[in-house]
Design an enzyme around this catalytic site. Sequence first.
Site, short mmCIF file in Angstrom:
data_model
loop_
_atom_site.label_atom_id
_atom_site.label_comp_id
_atom_site.label_asym_id
_atom_site.label_seq_id
_atom_site.Cartn_x
_atom_site.Cartn_y
_atom_site.Cartn_z
N ARG A 34 0.90 -1.49 -0.24
CA ARG A 34 -0.13 0.01 0.13
C ARG A 34 0.85 1.17 -0.13
NH1 ARG A 34 -0.17 -2.58 5.13
NH2 ARG A 34 -2.40 -3.23 4.64
N GLU A 117 1.06 -8.47 11.81
CA GLU A 117 0.97 -7.32 10.77
C GLU A 117 1.60 -7.91 9.66
OE1 GLU A 117 0.28 -4.83 8.07
OE2 GLU A 117 -0.72 -4.40 10.11
N ASP A 144 1.20 -13.04 7.79
CA ASP A 144 0.05 -13.19 7.41
C ASP A 144 -1.27 -13.71 8.51
OD1 ASP A 144 -2.63 -14.69 6.15
OD2 ASP A 144 -2.29 -12.96 4.81
N GLY A 145 -2.17 -12.79 8.82
CA GLY A 145 -2.87 -13.16 10.17
C GLY A 145 -3.34 -14.86 9.79
N ASP A 165 -8.52 -6.68 13.24
CA ASP A 165 -8.53 -5.43 12.90
C ASP A 165 -7.83 -5.10 11.50
OD1 ASP A 165 -9.30 -2.51 12.83
OD2 ASP A 165 -7.72 -2.00 14.42
#
Length: 296
Positions: A34, A117, A144-145, A165
Amino acid sequence: MRTNVYMLTILLAFSLFTTSALAKVIHQERSMYRNILVEDTGNLRCLKFNVKSKKTNQSCFLKSDPNRLVFNYTKLMFSGMIVNTNPSRVLIVGLGGGTMSNTLHQLLPDAEIENIEIDPAVIKVARQYFSFFENDKVTSKVVDGRIFIKRALLKKQHYDWIILDAFNGDYIPEHLMTKEFLEETKKLLSDNGVLTANTFSISDLYDYESSTYQSVFGDFYQVKSKRQENRIILATKNDLPSKAQLETNLAALHDLLRPYDVNILKVFNSFTDKQDWPENAPILTDQFSPANLLNQ
């Protein structure tokens, strides 16, 4: 006193929604995932991601009063403490600026807090610009979660509070919304464990997401504000406690959370277990998860 609180609310709202021309970009970078920006608008510092050609606030704090929580959805997240007032192991998926982690460490200094994160640049920026705090009790991992949760299951780990979240205002990764993922997450909860998830309040995805959570957890609470912003889904490992059962925990939490501008009584009054989605709403699965197409 009420006048002072009202004026603070007005000033904070003005700071959050002031035009971008007044904001000063103090850091900007393109990570693997991002565009990341840190902006100062007077006393307010915000972490922002560029999403779909617009900038969305991920985390904000007042430089003069960093303990005061700015976002309403962050305050609603503390609904989890009404269910489990003293969690000893906390998992946070999605770091942002680290506001939730920092606050929880101050509230629960003996608790183990693990932050997950996927973007290492976010962790770096949280440390440098938002005073994200780490020590032997508070840790962060770049992973990665979904992968982390699979590995934690193999290690037979359990958490008293799991906070999901990984929501950037427009988007939650599809693989973190499916029935299979939620089943894995539920297995990580301790017997008195609670999950709070920052999710959508308005989109075609709402019904699908609600139906998926219901298929895994059964009844759950939705925690909403009248502003129709984010909603928090609150679910438990075992039977969902009634509101009457939970009321006994409010008094102890009220004074504890007030310094952070969290009115836990107001949060509690935002609870609803009313089903507001169709009975036949489709369930999101690893084979069927058109989340981004639905969120228009």
